[in-house]
Design a protein around this motif. Structure first.
Motif, short mmCIF file in Angstrom:
data_model
loop_
_atom_site.label_atom_id
_atom_site.label_comp_id
_atom_site.label_asym_id
_atom_site.label_seq_id
_atom_site.Cartn_x
_atom_site.Cartn_y
_atom_site.Cartn_z
N GLY A 1 -5.77 0.80 -8.93
CA GLY A 1 -5.39 0.58 -7.54
C GLY A 1 -3.88 0.54 -7.39
N GLY B 1 -2.16 -0.10 -4.47
CA GLY B 1 -1.69 -0.76 -3.25
C GLY B 1 -0.50 -1.65 -3.59
N GLY C 1 -1.25 -3.67 -6.87
CA GLY C 1 -1.18 -2.89 -8.11
C GLY C 1 0.25 -2.44 -8.42
N ARG D 1 -6.49 6.44 -6.40
CA ARG D 1 -7.30 7.61 -6.04
C ARG D 1 -6.69 8.41 -4.89
NH1 ARG D 1 -12.59 4.47 -4.03
NH2 ARG D 1 -11.75 3.54 -2.15
N ALA D 2 -5.80 7.80 -4.14
CA ALA D 2 -5.11 8.53 -3.07
C ALA D 2 -3.62 8.56 -3.42
CB ALA D 2 -5.38 7.85 -1.73
N ALA E 1 -1.95 3.74 0.20
CA ALA E 1 -2.73 4.53 1.16
C ALA E 1 -3.66 3.68 2.04
CB ALA E 1 -3.58 5.56 0.40
N GLU E 2 -4.00 2.49 1.59
CA GLU E 2 -5.02 1.72 2.31
C GLU E 2 -4.43 0.50 3.01
OE1 GLU E 2 -7.97 2.67 2.97
OE2 GLU E 2 -8.36 4.31 1.60
N ALA F 1 -0.94 -2.80 7.10
CA ALA F 1 -0.52 -4.15 7.48
C ALA F 1 0.68 -4.13 8.44
CB ALA F 1 -0.16 -4.94 6.22
N GLY G 1 3.17 -6.46 7.93
CA GLY G 1 4.32 -6.89 7.14
C GLY G 1 4.87 -8.26 7.48
N CYS H 1 -6.30 9.96 -8.41
CA CYS H 1 -7.04 9.73 -9.66
C CYS H 1 -8.02 8.57 -9.47
CB CYS H 1 -6.03 9.43 -10.76
SG CYS H 1 -6.78 9.29 -12.37
N GLN I 1 -7.44 -3.61 13.19
CA GLN I 1 -6.89 -2.52 14.00
C GLN I 1 -5.50 -2.92 14.50
OE1 GLN I 1 -9.58 -0.75 16.90
NE2 GLN I 1 -11.26 -1.95 16.06
N PHE J 1 -8.48 -1.94 5.80
CA PHE J 1 -9.53 -2.83 5.29
C PHE J 1 -8.93 -3.91 4.40
CE2 PHE J 1 -11.38 1.40 5.96
CZ PHE J 1 -12.25 1.07 6.99
N GLY K 1 -1.74 -10.22 1.87
CA GLY K 1 -1.40 -9.50 0.64
C GLY K 1 0.05 -9.07 0.55
C1 LIG Z 1 -4.35 -4.47 10.12
C2 LIG Z 1 -3.85 -5.30 8.97
C3 LIG Z 1 -2.75 -6.12 9.14
C4 LIG Z 1 -2.28 -6.89 8.07
N1 LIG Z 1 -1.14 -7.61 8.25
C5 LIG Z 1 -0.63 -8.30 7.20
C6 LIG Z 1 0.60 -9.01 7.34
O1 LIG Z 1 1.22 -8.98 8.40
N2 LIG Z 1 1.06 -9.71 6.26
C7 LIG Z 1 0.40 -9.74 5.08
O2 LIG Z 1 0.87 -10.40 4.15
N3 LIG Z 1 -0.76 -9.05 4.91
C8 LIG Z 1 -1.29 -8.35 5.93
N4 LIG Z 1 -2.46 -7.66 5.80
C9 LIG Z 1 -3.21 -7.79 4.54
C10 LIG Z 1 -2.67 -6.88 3.44
O3 LIG Z 1 -2.49 -5.59 3.97
C11 LIG Z 1 -3.65 -6.84 2.27
O4 LIG Z 1 -3.98 -8.14 1.87
C12 LIG Z 1 -3.00 -6.10 1.09
O5 LIG Z 1 -2.48 -4.86 1.50
C13 LIG Z 1 -4.00 -5.90 -0.03
O6 LIG Z 1 -3.36 -5.12 -1.00
P1 LIG Z 1 -4.16 -4.45 -2.17
O7 LIG Z 1 -3.19 -3.72 -3.03
O8 LIG Z 1 -5.04 -5.48 -2.80
O9 LIG Z 1 -5.18 -3.45 -1.43
P2 LIG Z 1 -4.97 -1.97 -0.90
O10 LIG Z 1 -3.66 -1.78 -0.25
O11 LIG Z 1 -6.18 -1.61 -0.11
O12 LIG Z 1 -4.91 -1.13 -2.23
C14 LIG Z 1 -6.02 -0.88 -3.04
C15 LIG Z 1 -5.84 0.53 -3.60
O13 LIG Z 1 -6.84 0.77 -4.57
C16 LIG Z 1 -7.21 2.12 -4.47
N5 LIG Z 1 -8.53 2.24 -5.06
C17 LIG Z 1 -9.67 1.65 -4.67
N6 LIG Z 1 -10.68 1.97 -5.50
C18 LIG Z 1 -10.15 2.77 -6.45
C19 LIG Z 1 -10.71 3.44 -7.59
N7 LIG Z 1 -12.00 3.34 -7.91
N8 LIG Z 1 -9.89 4.21 -8.35
C20 LIG Z 1 -8.56 4.34 -8.04
N9 LIG Z 1 -7.99 3.73 -6.96
C21 LIG Z 1 -8.79 2.97 -6.19
C22 LIG Z 1 -7.19 2.42 -2.97
O14 LIG Z 1 -7.02 3.80 -2.72
C23 LIG Z 1 -5.99 1.59 -2.52
O15 LIG Z 1 -4.80 2.35 -2.44
C24 LIG Z 1 -2.94 -6.86 6.83
C25 LIG Z 1 -4.04 -6.02 6.65
C26 LIG Z 1 -4.49 -5.23 7.71
C27 LIG Z 1 -5.66 -4.31 7.50
#
Ligand SMILES: Cc1cc2nc3c(=O)[nH]c(=O)nc-3n(C[C@H](O)[C@H](O)[C@H](O)COP(=O)(O)OP(=O)(O)OC[C@H]3O[C@@H](n4cnc5c(N)ncnc54)[C@H](O)[C@@H]3O)c2cc1C
Length: 366
Positions: A7, A9, A12, A31-32, A36-37, A42, A44, A169, A223, A298, A328
């Motif tokens: 991951g 994000g 990661g 994978r993107a 990307a997700e 967010a 920020g 990947c 959203q 998500f 996050g």
């Molecule tokens: C609308 C919205 C507003 C938000 N506002 C805030 C904010 O103001 N402040 C704050 O602190 N947080 C905020 N958040 C929360 C924050 O965005 C998340 O908690 C944080 O981005 C999570 O990060 P992550 O790296 O765990 O997940 P992600 O960013 O989702 O990253 C996970 C990554 O794993 C990859 N992945 C998944 N499965 C696989 C696989 N099998 N193989 C390879 N890659 C894979 C995905 O493609 C993705 O890129 C918000 C979230 C949303 C949706």
């Protein structure tokens, strides 16, 4: 030590960067593309104030918030990326402020600069605020930044520190042999390592399910809307039923819904109408601004809404960093450091009991 991070994000990428800085060989499988997700979806906000100052979550959030000035400086020096770190503070209009029960405790932490604003003083600071709003709490220490740029900066800094980032990947499987995490399997390839860090956001549970190890992480859809914001109407972040976050690069972000909608990637009429309605209650002048874009993402959510951080019980070398839900971005720097401490065999710097993956009673093969 070779660490495989699943991951790319914010979690990661930040962890990969910290691991590389202490000498680990790191590969990120995304994978993107990085961010990307959820990490790009967010807003920020770096807003640690919540309920009480005494919870383990508050201590984690505060520790991360305190790291941010150095993180921003370091990333800018290494990558040249300006992450638009804004420290002007947030205005919480009265109704929202009252919901934040223990803001008084946070007022004791001088660096937050918590003050009450009334009437003319409030409207002097934020002239387009609705005239119906007469009281607010101002939190100077509530900051925000451009999270899309932040995740890019972390990814670039990681790559410059020697991290291999494999984009496009997909990891289809984690490999555990003889009680030890050994490898990840991507389409057609097995890559071996000494440790695996699962940071796949809302998708983290799927990979653990493949091991027969239940990790209940669910998506919570959010959203958002961005309005074109030149010239600027709002200069502070304003946080009522929704938040308004003005970015120096010329957008005003309005967010966010929190919905249990599975992985339905849709911006809905109801979602957008609700956000706009609440935004106009705060600042009526926003009605005239053009909509620049809308999107959704998500958030990774665990059943107690707390992050899931640390070693997976019963499997050597398998670590999890997910479940950051609404925070996050705020929690990325401290998560990266804690995971680096665990993976390299050091004691985590904070009390982490409440975040351990084993708190739900799940084990490998359970
Ligand atoms: C609308 C919205 C507003 C938000 N506002 C805030 C904010 O103001 N402040 C704050 O602190 N947080 C905020 N958040 C929360 C924050 O965005 C998340 O908690 C944080 O981005 C999570 O990060 P992550 O790296 O765990 O997940 P992600 O960013 O989702 O990253 C996970 C990554 O794993 C990859 N992945 C998944 N499965 C696989 C696989 N099998 N193989 C390879 N890659 C894979 C995905 O493609 C993705 O890129 C918000 C979230 C949303 C949706």
């Amino acid at each position: 030590m070779k660490v495989l991070v699943v991951g790319g994000g914010i979690i990661g990428c930040a962890a990969a960067y910290e691991l590389a800085r202490v000498g680990c060989r790191v590969t990120v499988f995304e994978r993107a593309t990085p961010g990307a997700e959820a990490s790009s979806a967010a807003a920020g906000l770096l807003a640690p104030i919540d309920e009480s100052t005494e919870t383990s979550f508050a201590r984690l959030a505060l520790a991360s918030w305190r790291l941010y000035p150095d993180v921003v400086r370091d990333l800018q020096e290494r990558t040249g990326i300006d992450v638009e770190y804004v420290t002007r503070g947030t205005i919480y209009p009265a109704a929202a402020a009252q919901k934040r029960r223990d803001v008084g405790q946070w007022a004791d932490i001088a660096e937050f600069g918590v003050e009450r604003l009334e009437g003319e003083e409030l409207h002097r600071r934020e002239p387009y605020l609705s005239p119906k709003i007469r009281h607010a709490i101002f939190v100077k220490g509530d900051h925000w930044l451009n999270n899309q740029r932040l995740v890019l900066a972390y990814a670039q800094a990681a790559a410059a520190a020697g991290v291999e980032i494999k984009t496009g990947c997909n990891v289809s499987r984690l490999v555990v042999e003889n009680g030890r995490a050994r490898a990840v399997v991507t389409e057609g390839e097995r890559v071996d390592g000494d440790a695996v860090l699962l940071a796949a956001g809302a998708w983290s549970g799927e990979l653990m399910a493949g091991l027969g190890a239940p990790l209940r992480i669910e998506p919570r859809r959010g959203q958002m809307i961005a309005l074109a914001h030149v010239p600027a109407v709002v200069t502070h972040c304003v946080h009522g039923e929704v938040y308004l976050a003005p970015r120096p690069s010329g957008e005003l972000l309005i967010g966010a819904t929190v919905e249990r909608a599975g992985f339905q990637r849709a911006v809905t009429a109801e979602g957008i109408a609700g956000l706009l309605h609440s935004a106009f209650e705060l600042v009526p002048a926003l009605r005239a601004l053009p909509i620049a874009r809308t999107w959704c993402g998500f958030r990774p959510w665990a059943p107690d809404s707390l992050p899931v951080l640390g070693p997976w019980p019963g499997v050597d070398g398998l670590f999890v960093a997910t479940g950051h839900f609404r925070n996050g971005i705020l929690l990325a720097p401290i998560t990266a450091r804690l995971m680096t401490e665990w993976i390299t065999g050091r004691e985590p710097r904070l009390a982490v009991k409440d975040f351990l993956p084993g708190r739900f009673g799940q084990r490998f093969g359970a």
